[in-house]
Write an enzyme that holds these catalytic residues in place. Structure first.
Site, PDB file in Angstrom:
ATOM      1  N   GLU A 352       0.888  -1.177   0.000  1.00 25.63           N
ATOM      2  CA  GLU A 352       0.000   0.000   0.000  1.00 25.63           C
ATOM      3  C   GLU A 352       0.920   1.219   0.000  1.00 25.63           C
ATOM      4  O   GLU A 352       0.966   1.990   0.961  1.00 25.63           O
ATOM      5  CB  GLU A 352      -0.906   0.002   1.243  1.00 25.63           C
ATOM      6  CG  GLU A 352      -2.006   1.063   1.208  1.00 25.63           C
ATOM      7  CD  GLU A 352      -2.795   1.141   2.526  1.00 25.63           C
ATOM      8  OE1 GLU A 352      -2.412   0.466   3.504  1.00 25.63           O
ATOM      9  OE2 GLU A 352      -3.771   1.909   2.577  1.00 25.63           O
ATOM     10  N   HIS A 377      -4.463  -4.752  -0.330  1.00 24.14           N
ATOM     11  CA  HIS A 377      -4.135  -3.693  -1.288  1.00 24.14           C
ATOM     12  C   HIS A 377      -3.239  -4.159  -2.432  1.00 24.14           C
ATOM     13  O   HIS A 377      -3.654  -4.206  -3.571  1.00 24.14           O
ATOM     14  CB  HIS A 377      -3.493  -2.473  -0.600  1.00 24.14           C
ATOM     15  CG  HIS A 377      -4.428  -1.775   0.313  1.00 24.14           C
ATOM     16  ND1 HIS A 377      -5.526  -1.087  -0.145  1.00 24.14           N
ATOM     17  CD2 HIS A 377      -4.465  -1.666   1.660  1.00 24.14           C
ATOM     18  CE1 HIS A 377      -6.184  -0.571   0.883  1.00 24.14           C
ATOM     19  NE2 HIS A 377      -5.571  -0.913   1.988  1.00 24.14           N
TER      20      HIS A 377
END
Ligand SMILES: *[C@@H]1O[C@H](CO)[C@@H](O)[C@H](O)[C@H]1NC(C)=O
Ligand SMILES: *[C@@H]1O[C@H](CO)[C@@H](O)[C@H](O)[C@H]1NC(C)=O
Ligand SMILES: [Zn+2]
Length: 502
Positions: A352, A377
């Site tokens: 992320e 993510h």
């Protein structure tokens, strides 16, 4: 799933053949074949659609073309500005109605919309508020005037304060502002990742006093499941630190209490709503902790998973990756399960970040080396060819949370989200919402919209949606027999959805 070598050779040879034969331009039939072969690689590209599904798909395609040619294309603008546009979109309305399967990446503290927190929870008796020096708020339920503490030296009873202020509408709106990132002017208020993350952490702390009141937590979980079911989601994996909860007299409950409460609420909710499959917890600790604290947390998670195998799915580390400690930093803690000869499934947030090449950027490979079950993510995954290959080979799905990535300023125009590469290759993937209340979303429809219309573009189709929904069950932590039950339940809902819209 992968084209056989034979097929590839035939394609290649015939391609050369046609190119040579046709004068000037490539053979149209060959071109068409290549186009279709490429499209078949995308998420859902191999899903065979029924006749009814093809009709709906055609309709969706036309709607998408209209939306793409409008003056303002929602995925290209900040979600806070796009939200009213999205709400008017007929595609969005279809997505709301569509059975989306499971939400696999949501954090407890932002599970429920702030409207309910303020309008319902803060109106309960014995709710105190205090305004901190750094322009934030704290809440505390107490049967007596709370003591001053370092961040709060003046507590007021909300009931009294509201009576004195009079304009409760304006006041309540200001309280909501403290609990969410949502604002009319996101670019002005959040000029950088640092600023938006600071507000993010503040909102978490502000909400904590409300949610960690024991009687509130029970209603909160229930309400959270309700909001998901309303958006046609049937299963949840919730990341939670299982923080301590408190009673009016200040007495404290431990993590086991929180787990049992979650289990109990889930059971009640399923009794009330037989078309809901269930919910599980991914125990999460903050990456700001020390190695020895994380060691203790890992040991505790192992124990809790042993004691509550139906509820505890595994373990994760949370908090901003860019400013936090890396997975490698915690390697002595994270290797404990393997050393002890036990399994503790990991569901790591990783990648992320847009800080390419930094230590933080290595979290992706480390998550895979620690046998993570999914990747939270994976924003940076497209830039890591080997990690990407490993993730695909091991069927480690990426939990794509488009609105989160946009609001937290990793990408501004969602058409440029790196997951477009992953989607076009059919990388294992699910869609989730990360922190719905902070971003002003509820359920998964908004994130599905951004992924389907913005990231997927015109070529993402009903097969894409079908595969994404099925993926959420396939890549969940459920045991095989419950996955089967889930798929059957989902298929029934899906058939009804298709029937209704054709
Ligand atoms: C607050 O929520 C509870 C359920 O969690 C509900 O029973 C109650 O009616 C709500 N109260 C108000 C004032 O909305
Ligand atoms: C990951 O899985 C492999 C293969 O099952 C195993 O050999 C290895 O010890 C695991 N690593 C960790 C850190 O758990
Ligand atoms: Zn997250």
């Amino acid at each position: 799933m992968v084209m056989s070598i034979f097929q590839a050779v035939v394609t290649y040879v015939s391609l050369l053949w046609f190119v040579r034969l046709s004068e000037g331009f490539p053979d149209p039939a060959q071109r068409d074949l290549l186009m279709r072969q490429e499209a078949s690689r995308q998420t859902g590209g191999r899903v065979a659609l029924t006749e009814a599904e093809q009709m709906l798909d055609l309709h969706l395609h036309q709607l998408k073309e209209q939306e793409m040619s409008a003056a303002l294309f929602p995925p290209a603008v900040h979600f806070f500005k796009a939200k009213p546009l999205i709400q008017k979109s007929p595609i969005f309305k279809l997505l709301q109605d569509m059975p989306k399967g499971a939400a696999l990446h949501i954090h407890t503290s932002s599970l429920v919309g702030v409207e309910w927190l303020v309008k319902n929870i803060t109106y309960r008796p014995h709710c105190y508020i205090c305004f901190t020096w750094d322009n934030s708020v704290r809440f505390l339920f107490s049967d007596r005037q709370p003591f001053p503490r370092w961040d709060c030296f003046y507590w007021q009873l909300l009931e009294t304060l509201r009576a004195r202020i009079g304009n409760t509408e304006g006041f309540d709106n200001s309280l909501m502002q403290h609990l969410t990132l949502f604002t009319e002017d996101p670019d002005g208020e959040y000029p950088s990742q640092e600023v938006v993350w600071e507000k993010f952490e503040k909102a978490f702390i502000a909400a904590a006093g409300l949610i960690s009141h024991a009687p509130v937590l029970t209603d909160y979980f229930y309400r959270g499941l309700e909001e998901l079911l309303q958006d046609n989601i049937m299963y949840l994996e919730l990341r939670s630190g299982l923080s301590r909860t408190y009673e009016l007299d200040g007495s404290i409950h431990d993590k086991v209490w929180a787990l049992k409460t979650f289990q109990e609420v889930t059971r009640t909710f399923k009794e009330d709503h037989p078309d809901f499959l269930g919910a599980r917890i991914i125990i999460s600790v903050h990456r700001a902790l020390s190695v020895s604290e994380v060691k203790a947390a890992v040991k505790e998670a192992i124990q809790l998973q042993k004691d509550f195998p139906d509820v505890v799915a595994g373990f994760d580390m949370v908090g901003r990756e860019d400013s936090g400690r890396t997975l490698w930093y915690f390697r002595d803690a994270l290797s404990l399960p393997a050393e002890m000869g036990v399994t503790l499934p990991y569901f790591f947030h990783a990648g992320e970040t847009d800080e390419e090449g930094t230590d933080v950027d290595q979290n992706l490979m480390d998550a895979l080396l620690f046998n993570t079950t999914r990747i939270g993510h994976g924003f940076a995954l497209a830039h890591h060819p080997l990690a990407k290959e490993l993730s695909r080979k091991r069927n480690v799905a990426v939990e794509l949370c488009p609105i989160s990535n946009q609001v937290l300023k990793l990408v501004s125009d969602l058409r440029n989200h790196p997951a477009a590469v992953l989607m076009s290759e059919g990388h294992p993937m699910v869609i989730s919402s990360d922190d719905p209340s902070l971003f002003g979303t509820t359920g998964l429809s908004y994130d599905f919209y951004e992924a389907f219309v913005g990231i997927g573009g015109l070529k993402a189709n009903l097969g894409t949606l079908k595969e994404l929904a099925l993926n959420s069950i396939r890549y969940s932590s459920l045991p095989a027999h419950l996955k089967d039950t889930g798929v059957v339940m989902w298929q029934r809902k899906w058939d009804a959805f298709i029937f209704k819209h054709t």
